[in-house]
Design a protein around this motif. Structure first.
Motif, PDB file in Angstrom:
ATOM      1  N   GLY A  28       0.784  -1.218   0.000  1.00 11.42           N
ATOM      2  CA  GLY A  28       0.000   0.000   0.000  1.00 11.42           C
ATOM      3  C   GLY A  28       0.814   1.266   0.000  1.00 11.42           C
ATOM      4  O   GLY A  28       1.991   1.274  -0.396  1.00 11.42           O
ATOM      5  N   LEU A  39      -5.448   5.134  -5.619  1.00 10.85           N
ATOM      6  CA  LEU A  39      -6.019   3.806  -5.392  1.00 10.85           C
ATOM      7  C   LEU A  39      -7.134   3.478  -6.380  1.00 10.85           C
ATOM      8  O   LEU A  39      -7.410   2.299  -6.630  1.00 10.85           O
ATOM      9  CB  LEU A  39      -6.529   3.709  -3.953  1.00 10.85           C
ATOM     10  N   LEU A  63      -4.614  -4.608   0.501  1.00 12.95           N
ATOM     11  CA  LEU A  63      -4.242  -3.207   0.344  1.00 12.95           C
ATOM     12  C   LEU A  63      -4.236  -2.476   1.682  1.00 12.95           C
ATOM     13  O   LEU A  63      -5.085  -2.722   2.542  1.00 12.95           O
ATOM     14  CB  LEU A  63      -5.217  -2.501  -0.604  1.00 12.95           C
ATOM     15  N   GLN A 109     -12.232   1.434  -2.118  1.00 11.89           N
ATOM     16  CA  GLN A 109     -11.068   1.143  -2.966  1.00 11.89           C
ATOM     17  C   GLN A 109     -10.371  -0.160  -2.574  1.00 11.89           C
ATOM     18  O   GLN A 109      -9.318  -0.489  -3.111  1.00 11.89           O
ATOM     19  CB  GLN A 109     -10.080   2.302  -2.923  1.00 11.89           C
TER      20      GLN A 109
END
Length: 616
Positions: A198, A212, A223, A258
């Motif tokens: 991430g 993202l 993530l 996301q």
């Protein structure tokens, strides 16, 4: 139960927020990692504040607890003690929550600023210290350099089966500083073995969310996102982050959409920001599908327009070329400077070179004068740029300005330290070395700034580099020359040489080099001038013969000046037999001396290439 198992079971985990921001707000401004030893209770209380705010996972206070960074504070021998104490404090605070050992990136915005071998040594030492204390995982965060992160991730993955979180820092939306798309970077980290991939630091929620949107859900990993609270402000000597916790509440659901499963905070975030995330997402499941946004990127990088322009480095290969240095004045009256530039133009020189506050003394801006010289006299300007006076922001702005003014010839030099100039208390910046400055300029020619941002247009700079043949070992000087070629130097300009033998030695030592060299010739004006140059100016040495010749006329200024010209003409005779490029240096704005030398060179020496072709 492990951190990865929780993520696999469709949970969204909340990480903690900034440690340094709170310590800074409490008045700490030294080495935050050392506080694990001297302020254990303070570190414990910060951990507890984040846990009470809803964090499921906390990081050890070890971001910079490696040899390389602790060395700045003289604490490099306490790596083990600091990391051990950090884990113990976090473990005591966490109770049943997860504790991950944090290791931060060493390289910042400057690629290759620290050799990989040094990074590996520091990383291994810190990693082993954290693993020995039985952390629940390793968090690698704030990595601007993907090569560095991939390198340390490979080491960590071989050494432990614990969960590893690998996070990069954005340079701009969608990209790392080397222009690697974030989606590609995270995929590479997943393939190496990271369990969570991430983003963290540098930018706030807005830009992270935009990035993202273009990142697909990983195939195996999960993530994460640890945004800053906001961009910082600087008031009364203190940094301050303005982002409020209510804004983080609004963003929490956007991060979930996301696909983020591990959400925390970085610089500027406090327990209030973490509570905002936790209160919104604690009982929600993560998304398992998302639509990836394909942002259309219209990238147009134009090449600079240089109609009928031949760079100096190409001209000097075809004909004998003479350039002359004329220092910008120390005072605002530029009339004599312009008279000199005009006279030198009429003498047939190929370019006027303008130093950048030589000897660390303020002068009229050389880029401003260079622009005037080109526009009013149609005389090419070769502008020097030092590493001394501008930080990375200023250097890049300066380059953009030079390009805008149509100045394409640059000499990249380190620059004399501020301590030798008129303001010895001034700071010498030196954000980059002359090698790195050459590389930076060449990157501009690719249409990219140092950070990898597109400039929208390619510059067309030709980069000269300094060469000092006067040092004791000419071989060492040539080694530096070769290194500068590797960094992108197109040609070289030497310090003045005051010995025919030194000219011959320099030619022999450099004749294998395929880059042109402008050899420096400087007329002496007096015996005092000769002695000053010899004893006090870095990089310049005079032969005993020259000093003796000038010394014979120390009481006769006119005759001394004539002798200086005779010496310079004799040096010119030798130099022009050996080198195609001649660099005349004007002393004390006495441009009539370099005008005479330029005229002498043109009148007495036909093109070297022509002579060589006749002799072939």
């Amino acid at each position: 139960m492990s951190l990865v198992t929780d993520l696999e079971q469709n949970k969204i985990l909340i990480g903690d927020g900034a440690m340094g921001t709170l310590l800074y707000s409490y008045g700490s401004d030294f080495c935050y990692e050392e506080l694990n030893l001297s302020q254990e209770e303070q570190i414990y209380n910060i951990h507890r504040a984040y846990l009470d705010a809803g964090a499921d996972m906390i990081q050890t206070n070890t971001y910079a607890a490696n040899y390389s960074k602790l060395e700045r504070y003289g604490l490099q021998d306490q790596v083990k003690e600091i990391n051990k104490a950090a884990v113990q404090i976090a473990r005591n605070a966490a109770r049943s929550k997860y504790v991950v050992g944090t290791i931060g990136g060493i390289r910042g915005i400057k690629p290759n600023s620290t050799p990989l071998d040094e990074i590996k040594r520091s990383f291994r030492e810190q990693l082993y210290c954290l693993l020995m204390e039985n952390v629940d995982g390793i968090q690698l965060e704030t990595y601007y350099d993907l090569q560095e992160l991939e390198t340390v991730l490979e080491i960590a993955r071989k050494e432990t089966s614990l969960p590893i979180i690998a996070q990069v820092s954005l340079q701009e939306v969608g990209f790392m500083q080397d222009r690697t798309p974030i989606s590609d970077a995270l995929s590479r980290l997943e393939n190496i073995g990271a369990d969570v991939v991430g983003l963290n630091c540098r930018l706030g929620p807005y830009h992270m969310l935009m990035t993202l949107e273009e990142v697909p859900l990983p195939k195996r990993a999960f993530l994460s996102a640890f945004p800053n609270a906001s961009l910082p402000s600087y008031t009364d000597g203190r940094f301050k982050y303005e982002g409020d916790a209510d804004y983080f509440k609004e963003c929490a659901h956007l991060f979930r959409q996301q696909g983020v499963r591990l959400l925390g905070g970085c610089c500027g975030t406090t327990p209030a920001h973490i509570h905002a995330f936790s209160s919104e997402l604690k009982n929600l499941e993560p998304v398992t599908e998302k639509e990836v946004k394909q942002r259309k990127r219209k990238i147009v990088i134009q090449s600079a327009s240089k109609s009928n322009y031949t760079p100096l480095c190409e001209e000097v290969k075809k004909k004998q070329s003479i350039i002359v240095e004329l220092d910008p004045p120390r005072k605002l009256d530029t009339s004599r400077f312009m008279e000199g530039a005009k006279a030198l133009k009429e003498a047939g020189i190929d370019a006027l070179t303008l130093a950048d506050n030589s000897l660390a003394s303020p002068r009229v801006c050389n880029s401003a004068l260079g622009s005037i010289v080109q526009s009013q006299l149609n005389l090419r300007s070769l502008v020097h740029i030092t590493c001394r006076d501008r930080n990375l922001i200023g250097l890049q702005s300066h380059l953009m300005g030079l390009h805008t003014h149509g100045i394409h010839e640059i000499l990249a030099v380190t620059g004399d330290p501020a301590s030798v100039g008129d303001f010895p208390g001034a700071s010498s910046v030196y954000d980059v070395t002359s090698f790195e400055l050459i590389k930076l300029i060449k990157q501009f020619n690719q249409g990219l700034s140092l950070s990898g941002k597109e400039l929208g247009e390619k510059t067309a700079f030709t980069v000269g580099a300094a060469f000092n043949p006067n040092i004791r070992s000419i071989d060492k000087a040539v080694e530096r020359l070769e290194k500068k070629i590797a960094y992108g130097a197109d040609y070289f300009i030497s310090q003045p040489v005051f010995s025919e033998q030194k000219l011959i030695d320099t030619y022999e030592a450099t004749k294998h080099i395929d880059k042109p060299i402008y050899i420096g010739i400087m007329p002496l004006t007096s015996s005092r001038n000769a002695e000053f140059l010899h004893h006090e100016v870095p990089g310049i040495k005079l032969s005993d013969t020259v000093r003796d010749r000038m010394g014979k006329h120390k009481d006769d200024p006119k005759q001394a000046c004539k002798e200086g010209l005779l010496i310079a003409k004799s040096l010119l005779d030798t130099a022009m037999e050996l080198f195609n490029g001649i660099y005349l240096i004007t002393p004390f704005m006495r441009y009539e001396l370099t005008v005479e030398l330029a005229q002498y060179a043109r009148a007495n020496h036909p093109s070297l290439l022509a002579r060589r072709s006749q002799n072939a």
